[in-house]
Design a protein around this motif. Structure first.
Motif, PDB file in Angstrom:
ATOM      1  N   LEU A  92       0.826  -1.204   0.000  1.00  0.00           N
ATOM      2  CA  LEU A  92       0.000   0.000   0.000  1.00  0.00           C
ATOM      3  C   LEU A  92       0.861   1.255   0.000  1.00  0.00           C
ATOM      4  O   LEU A  92       0.557   2.231  -0.695  1.00  0.00           O
ATOM      5  CB  LEU A  92      -0.928  -0.004   1.225  1.00  0.00           C
ATOM      6  N   LEU A  93       1.943   1.240   0.775  1.00  0.00           N
ATOM      7  CA  LEU A  93       2.857   2.382   0.803  1.00  0.00           C
ATOM      8  C   LEU A  93       3.525   2.580  -0.554  1.00  0.00           C
ATOM      9  O   LEU A  93       3.694   3.716  -1.022  1.00  0.00           O
ATOM     10  CB  LEU A  93       3.915   2.187   1.885  1.00  0.00           C
ATOM     11  N   LEU A  94       3.876   1.455  -1.212  1.00  0.00           N
ATOM     12  CA  LEU A  94       4.487   1.537  -2.535  1.00  0.00           C
ATOM     13  C   LEU A  94       3.507   2.125  -3.543  1.00  0.00           C
ATOM     14  O   LEU A  94       3.880   3.009  -4.340  1.00  0.00           O
ATOM     15  CB  LEU A  94       4.940   0.149  -2.990  1.00  0.00           C
ATOM     16  N   LEU A  95       2.267   1.662  -3.502  1.00  0.00           N
ATOM     17  CA  LEU A  95       1.254   2.181  -4.428  1.00  0.00           C
ATOM     18  C   LEU A  95       0.974   3.657  -4.161  1.00  0.00           C
ATOM     19  O   LEU A  95       0.772   4.440  -5.101  1.00  0.00           O
ATOM     20  CB  LEU A  95      -0.033   1.361  -4.313  1.00  0.00           C
ATOM     21  N   LEU A 146      -3.811   6.433 -12.692  1.00  0.00           N
ATOM     22  CA  LEU A 146      -3.436   5.620 -13.850  1.00  0.00           C
ATOM     23  C   LEU A 146      -2.021   5.055 -13.703  1.00  0.00           C
ATOM     24  O   LEU A 146      -1.750   3.942 -14.144  1.00  0.00           O
ATOM     25  CB  LEU A 146      -3.549   6.446 -15.138  1.00  0.00           C
ATOM     26  N   PHE A 147      -1.124   5.815 -13.083  1.00  0.00           N
ATOM     27  CA  PHE A 147       0.208   5.291 -12.775  1.00  0.00           C
ATOM     28  C   PHE A 147       0.090   4.039 -11.904  1.00  0.00           C
ATOM     29  O   PHE A 147       0.748   3.024 -12.163  1.00  0.00           O
ATOM     30  CB  PHE A 147       1.048   6.353 -12.059  1.00  0.00           C
ATOM     31  N   VAL A 148      -0.744   4.132 -10.867  1.00  0.00           N
ATOM     32  CA  VAL A 148      -0.936   2.998  -9.954  1.00  0.00           C
ATOM     33  C   VAL A 148      -1.545   1.812 -10.691  1.00  0.00           C
ATOM     34  O   VAL A 148      -1.101   0.665 -10.531  1.00  0.00           O
ATOM     35  CB  VAL A 148      -1.833   3.406  -8.768  1.00  0.00           C
ATOM     36  N   LEU A 149      -2.561   2.070 -11.520  1.00  0.00           N
ATOM     37  CA  LEU A 149      -3.245   1.007 -12.243  1.00  0.00           C
ATOM     38  C   LEU A 149      -2.294   0.289 -13.199  1.00  0.00           C
ATOM     39  O   LEU A 149      -2.274  -0.948 -13.279  1.00  0.00           O
ATOM     40  CB  LEU A 149      -4.432   1.581 -13.017  1.00  0.00           C
ATOM     41  N   ILE A 150      -1.478   1.068 -13.923  1.00  0.00           N
ATOM     42  CA  ILE A 150      -0.524   0.481 -14.862  1.00  0.00           C
ATOM     43  C   ILE A 150       0.520  -0.346 -14.116  1.00  0.00           C
ATOM     44  O   ILE A 150       0.839  -1.475 -14.498  1.00  0.00           O
ATOM     45  CB  ILE A 150       0.153   1.588 -15.694  1.00  0.00           C
TER      46      ILE A 150
END
Length: 252
Positions: free
Chosen positions: A4-7, A87-91
């Motif tokens: 979660l912290l990374l995302l 979108l960065f997170v989703l990709i």
């Protein structure tokens, strides 16, 4: 917890990139440098300090207004920053184990956000950015092509020619920038997925147009930017296109 912290960290990076993409999309079409002059209020021209430029946070801290002349800032700014981060997170979440696909979609996202901003504010897709998008796409396809390179080159030329003929024969509809954009997307996706992008983009535009028409904010002759619908469709196809395509073919 670590994931979660990374995302969240990736989301923060995405919002920063989103802020930079806004600057590019607003300045390049009118011939301004993306470095100088520094960001300032569009009314009082007071130079914004670093605390006024923190993505999303500054907008809500200032309640959406300039701290000097109190003019309202467009909500499009924090919305674009938040959406870019998302979108960065989703990709990353979906393609973290596929670095080539992850890189290609981040590249597509970057130009997509810039073109959406440019088209939304100026109804313009600058040739300088379009050329850069084409060169990056060509370099990427020369380096990586799941299908034959000829397939992507022929797809690009065919799509461009098809839309150029449509552009020449009609007074309304696609603009010259949209024609070039679809030609480049043909090189990126191939002709089948690009036509699928066109279908979804037209569907998105139809839904949005009908909604605006119902709210009486839109007349039948009102023009609105097509690039946001094109790139939204592109990401839908990039993330889920093969599944949707299989479903569509099974129905047909």
């Amino acid at each position: 917890m670590e994931n979660l912290l990374l995302l969240f960290f990736i989301w923060l990076i995405g919002t920063c990139f989103g802020s930079f993409f806004i600057v590019i999309g607003l300045r390049i079409p009118i011939g301004q440098s993306i470095i100088y002059p520094r960001s300032s209020c569009s009314k009082c021209y007071h130079v914004l300090n670093p605390f006024d430029l923190i993505p999303i946070f500054s907008y809500f801290l200032l309640k959406g207004h300039c701290r000097h002349c109190h003019i309202s800032f467009s909500f499009l700014y924090p919305l674009t920053e938040a959406l870019t981060g998302l979108l960065f997170v989703l990709i990353f979440y979906q393609f973290s184990n596929q670095p080539i696909e992850c890189f290609s979609l981040l590249f597509l996202l970057s130009f997509g956000i810039i073109f959406c901003i440019s088209d939304s504010f100026y109804f313009l897709l600058p040739d300088s950015l379009m050329l850069l998008f084409f060169l990056f796409t060509l370099f990427f396809r020369l380096w990586f092509h799941p299908l034959s390179l000829a397939y992507y080159l022929i797809s690009s030329f065919s799509i461009f020619l098809l839309f150029y003929i449509f552009y020449c024969l009609t007074d309304e509809g696609l603009g010259g920038g949209d024609v070039k954009l679809f030609g480049i997307l043909g090189l990126f996706f191939g002709y089948e997925l690009t036509l699928f992008i066109l279908f979804i983009a037209c569907l998105i535009s139809l839904v949005v147009g009908l909604a605006l028409f119902t709210l009486k904010n839109f007349s039948i002759k009102t023009h609105f930017p097509f690039a946001p619908a094109i790139f939204l469709a592109s990401f839908i196809v990039a993330l889920y296109g093969e599944k949707f395509q299989a479903i569509l073919y099974s129905i047909l």
